[in-house]
Each structure stands twice: as C-alpha cells, then as structure tokens.
Write an enzyme that holds these catalytic residues in place. Sequence first.
Site, short mmCIF file in Angstrom:
data_model
loop_
_atom_site.label_atom_id
_atom_site.label_comp_id
_atom_site.label_asym_id
_atom_site.label_seq_id
_atom_site.Cartn_x
_atom_site.Cartn_y
_atom_site.Cartn_z
N GLY A 34 52.77 -18.30 24.84
CA GLY A 34 52.36 -18.69 23.49
C GLY A 34 52.83 -17.75 22.39
O GLY A 34 52.87 -18.14 21.22
N ARG A 35 53.17 -16.52 22.76
CA ARG A 35 53.72 -15.59 21.76
C ARG A 35 55.06 -16.10 21.26
O ARG A 35 55.74 -16.84 21.98
CB ARG A 35 54.00 -14.24 22.44
N LEU A 38 59.27 -13.37 24.10
CA LEU A 38 58.92 -13.11 25.50
C LEU A 38 58.64 -11.62 25.70
O LEU A 38 58.91 -10.80 24.82
CB LEU A 38 60.08 -13.57 26.39
N GLY A 39 58.10 -11.28 26.87
CA GLY A 39 57.92 -9.85 27.18
C GLY A 39 56.47 -9.38 27.20
O GLY A 39 56.19 -8.26 27.61
N CYS A 42 53.66 -5.53 26.98
CA CYS A 42 54.54 -4.38 27.22
C CYS A 42 55.68 -4.32 26.21
O CYS A 42 55.88 -3.31 25.54
CB CYS A 42 55.07 -4.45 28.64
N ALA A 266 40.85 3.56 22.39
CA ALA A 266 41.71 3.57 23.58
C ALA A 266 40.83 3.80 24.80
O ALA A 266 40.97 4.78 25.53
CB ALA A 266 42.77 4.65 23.45
N ASP A 309 47.90 -7.48 35.42
CA ASP A 309 46.67 -6.92 34.86
C ASP A 309 45.45 -7.82 35.08
O ASP A 309 44.31 -7.35 35.00
CB ASP A 309 46.81 -6.72 33.34
N ALA A 317 52.76 -2.02 33.98
CA ALA A 317 53.83 -3.03 33.93
C ALA A 317 54.58 -3.08 35.26
O ALA A 317 54.86 -4.16 35.78
CB ALA A 317 54.79 -2.70 32.79
N HIS A 442 72.72 21.59 40.44
CA HIS A 442 72.30 22.68 39.56
C HIS A 442 73.14 22.66 38.29
O HIS A 442 74.36 22.49 38.38
CB HIS A 442 72.51 24.02 40.28
P1 NAI Z 1 42.38 4.54 30.11
O1 NAI Z 1 41.51 3.89 31.11
O2 NAI Z 1 43.63 5.21 30.53
O3 NAI Z 1 41.54 5.61 29.29
C1 NAI Z 1 40.32 5.28 28.62
C2 NAI Z 1 39.55 6.54 28.35
O4 NAI Z 1 38.47 6.27 27.48
C3 NAI Z 1 38.96 7.14 29.62
O5 NAI Z 1 39.39 8.48 29.72
C4 NAI Z 1 37.46 7.00 29.40
O6 NAI Z 1 36.71 8.03 30.01
C5 NAI Z 1 37.35 7.05 27.87
N1 NAI Z 1 36.11 6.47 27.32
C6 NAI Z 1 35.54 5.28 27.67
N2 NAI Z 1 34.40 5.09 26.95
C7 NAI Z 1 34.25 6.15 26.14
C8 NAI Z 1 33.26 6.54 25.15
N3 NAI Z 1 32.21 5.78 24.86
N4 NAI Z 1 33.42 7.71 24.50
C9 NAI Z 1 34.50 8.50 24.77
N5 NAI Z 1 35.46 8.18 25.68
C10 NAI Z 1 35.34 7.02 26.35
O7 NAI Z 1 42.68 3.38 29.03
P2 NAI Z 1 43.74 3.27 27.86
O8 NAI Z 1 44.34 4.58 27.52
O9 NAI Z 1 43.05 2.50 26.80
O10 NAI Z 1 44.88 2.39 28.52
C11 NAI Z 1 44.58 1.06 28.95
C12 NAI Z 1 45.46 0.64 30.10
O11 NAI Z 1 46.80 0.54 29.70
C13 NAI Z 1 45.39 1.64 31.24
O12 NAI Z 1 45.22 0.93 32.44
C14 NAI Z 1 46.72 2.32 31.21
O13 NAI Z 1 47.16 2.68 32.50
C15 NAI Z 1 47.63 1.26 30.57
N6 NAI Z 1 48.69 1.93 29.82
C16 NAI Z 1 49.67 2.57 30.52
C17 NAI Z 1 50.64 3.27 29.86
C18 NAI Z 1 51.67 3.98 30.66
O14 NAI Z 1 51.84 3.70 31.83
N7 NAI Z 1 52.39 4.94 30.07
C19 NAI Z 1 50.69 3.35 28.40
C20 NAI Z 1 49.58 2.70 27.78
C21 NAI Z 1 48.64 2.02 28.49
#
Ligand code: NAI
Length: 463
Positions: A34-35, A38-39, A42, A266, A309, A317, A442
């Site tokens: 629906g977007r 595509l993609g 992520c 987040a 997800d 991803a 190296h």
């Molecule tokens: P996350 O699950 O990584 O982190 C959420 C954080 O919020 C946790 O540390 C948690 O303890 C904290 N939290 C929850 N409730 C809270 C509160 N009331 N007060 C203070 N802290 C609180 O989730 P995030 O960073 O939002 O990412 C979502 C998803 O997206 C994850 O599954 C992540 O793996 C994925 N993602 C992956 C990326 C990558 O692979 N580089 C980049 C961005 C997202």
Amino acid sequence: MSQYDVIVIGAGPGGYVCAIRCAQLGLKTAVVEGRETLGGTCLNVGCIPSKALLHSTHLLHEAEHNFAHMGLKGKSPSVDWDQMKAYKDEVIGQNTGGIEFLFKKNKIDWIKGWASIPAAGKVQVGDEVHEAKNIVIASGSVPASIPGVEIDEKIVVSSTGALELPKIPKKLAVIGAGVIGLELGSVYARLGSEVTVVEYMDAVCPGMDKDVQRSFKRILEKQGLNIILGAAVQGVETTKTKAKVKYQPKKGGEEVTLDADVVLVATGRKPYSEGLGLDALGVTMTGRGQIATDNHWRTNIPGIYAIGDVIEGPMLAHKAEDEGMAVADVIAGKHGHVNYGVIPGVVYTTPEVATVGATEDALKAEGRKIKVGKFMFMGNARAKAVGQAEGGFVKIIADKETDRILGAAIIGPAAGDMIHELCVAMEFGASAEDVALTCHAHPTYSEAVREAALACGDGPIHS
Ligand code: NAI
C-alpha cells in the site's frame, strides 16, 4: 480476478525477498503493498534513511573533531539540514527504485493497495479479489509507545518522525537506549542537539554483552550523549512547541522532569497485522500479538504463511529476508532453513557494535564451560591509523573443551561487516583455532578478530 501461485502481503525486506525467490523458483508471484514505494519500513523510514543520516553526520563529526589532528585544517562544514534530508531521500529513492526494477526483471506483479484475506486462497485489495494457492504475510511492525506517551510525530516522534524533523532540535529527549534510540540519538548529537537518553534498564542495549554495554556507554557519553539509566519514563506532557518528560528513578526518589523540544520514543516496535482480517479467519496469534507459525512459517490455516517482524524472533530486516527465502523454498517443495542461532545484530553508531550467537553471561547462567578471548583495538594498527582504536574490542566466546565458537561481540570500526567472518565460522561449526589459523591481511581491522581467536588459545600477539 487474477490467479497466482503466491501472493506476498508487504514489500519490506521479508516480503520483497520472498517474492523474488518465489519468482526465481518458477512460481507466479504478486506482492501487495500500500505504500507508494517498495521496500517497507527498512528502505523507506528505517534502516536505509537512518544510515544515510548516520553517514553524513559521521563525516561532520570527523571534520569538526578529527580533521585538524590529521592535518586537514580549515573551516568545518556547516549543516544544511534540508539538503541532508534531500540526500537521505535520494538514497531511499535509489533503493526503492531498485526493488521496483527487480520486480519487473523477475515478472512479479505489484498490486498497489492494502490487502485483506477474506478466505484462505483469496486476497482482497480494494474491490478486487485475487486468488493465490499460497499467501505469505510479511506485514511487518510499527513503533510501540508506552503508557502516558502519545506519539504525534511533531513534538513526540517515533523513528519515522525523527527522520523528518523540520529543524534540528536544541534539546532532544530519547526514551529507550536500544538500537533506534542510540543510532538516532547519535545523529542529533552530532548535529549539535543536546541529547538525553532515558533508559529503564541499568545498561544501554539491554541483553547485549556486558563488556560491550559498558564500553559503548562510555564512548557515547564522550561523544556528548547524556545517558540516564535505571529510569522509568512515566509520561510526556506537551505544549505546542515543547515537551516535558517525566521519569522515575528505579532506585527511588523524586520524579524527575526533563525539558525537551522533541521527544523520540524508541521503546520498541510491535507486530502489525491490522486490517488483514486474521481474527475472522481464525489465525492463531501469540500472546504478544504475533502471528503464530510452525518451523516452516505455516500458520494454522493451510496455505497461509507468515514471516518477519509480524512473527516471533528479533525484529531485524536480515532475519525477515532469511525467512522470506526459506518460506519460498518451502512453498516450492524444497527444504527451507534459517539458523536462528547465527543471526547477527548491528548498531550503526560510530564505533559500530555487532554481536552474534550467545552472550558470555547467558552461557554462564546455563552452566556451560566456556573460554573468552578478547582483543582490544588499541593493539590493531589499522584502527589506530583511522583514529578509532579507543575503547573498542573483539570478544569471542568458545566452548572450553571443544573450542567451538558459541558467540562473539565486536565494538569498533566496521564491526557490522567484520562480524560475518564469525557468522560463517559459526555456521561451519568452526573452532576459535580455525579462525586463529586463518591468514588475515595486514593491516586490517579483521586482524583483531584473529587476535581474539588467538586469545582463546595460546594468546594474542599484539597485547
Ligand atoms: P529496543 O527494544 O531495541 O529498545 C527499547 C528500549 O526502550 C529498551 O532498552 C527498553 O528497556 C527501553 N524502555 C522501554 N520502556 C521504557 C520506559 N518506560 N522508560 C525508559 N526506557 C524504556 O527498541 P527500538 O530501539 O525502539 O527498536 C525497535 C526494533 O527495531 C528493535 O527490534 C530493533 O532491533 C529494530 N531496529 C534494528 C536496527 C538495527 O538492526 N540496526 C535499527 C533500528 C531498529
């Protein structure tokens, strides 16, 4: 009415990869999305745009802090925020356009609109009903907030809004020191925002290797992020232009108020399957709102599969992509396989953080006998040459008796790329000695991986 072998719902990394693999396997395939592009999350509002902003702001940081030392004198670049966002959009366009090209190349139909499943074998988009022998749900996830915090995408934003802020906030409060909080927190800290990250747990990136958590926090603080741990956000109050974040320190004491121009929420994401009609179909869900699947990604309804997800497992991803390819194999009558024990996780900050497999703590808690080889980037010539040796390391955890690699963590330059040497090693059931006996060029960062492997045996050379 059109008929397909497979209709995939959702064109994120899970869905589009699944569709391409299905087409390669000779199945007549369509994707409903629906977007406008595509993609999925992520490419449009997640991994890819954030990496563009991380790259631009990393260069800015280098220019401001490290150029002079390396003999590059002169005025630091000034920030044209609109142009930086335009660059990000250009990168998104190249990538989403690339998927469209791949769809055409593989003769995959893109059905534009939002899908529902009125019955097994049928996918409805608008007024049209399409028939498919197999349906793969790859509808992804959406940001999850916490009680008392309402995302308006203006003052209180999710990662989506944080990529499109009209101006760089003076004060940015980030709720959650997970991957999104630290990546986007880094972007704005480099752009000059005063960034405060409030995290409920007692460490950044909960669940990650403890050594990495400690180093990572120190490095981020040195980069100017203010990180408050053990603090539960209770709510956010907003006016037209400002916000107040209220949090309660877990160890007790008064509630604290934090002023901010923008608040980034987040605190995780939640599976997204609204509007698909799964309830009426009787699709079994888990207690956490995910679609329940067996180990062949089959739901309880014959002919309906789910990946990415929207099912159990890390919301990554590449995990979705692997499931997309595997479910295509299953549908084509082949053997689809995902090794959930070897899925890397990467945080794209500077330095990068990358992990795979089990953590030292988890293995100890299981009572496993392990050995740990650690090597600091301070002993790596290449990391020193680019000014990124401080605080980083490679850690390999191996079985004490068999020497088989069970897990690894890297914090340092290009960690997200280097981790794959260890992923491959784990896939092949390699020992630390296998890695240690492999010649490494190296001077490369990867020599630190070899040194950590040597540290599991007779010891590293350069420390
Ligand atoms: P996350 O699950 O990584 O982190 C959420 C954080 O919020 C946790 O540390 C948690 O303890 C904290 N939290 C929850 N409730 C809270 C509160 N009331 N007060 C203070 N802290 C609180 O989730 P995030 O960073 O939002 O990412 C979502 C998803 O997206 C994850 O599954 C992540 O793996 C994925 N993602 C992956 C990326 C990558 O692979 N580089 C980049 C961005 C997202």
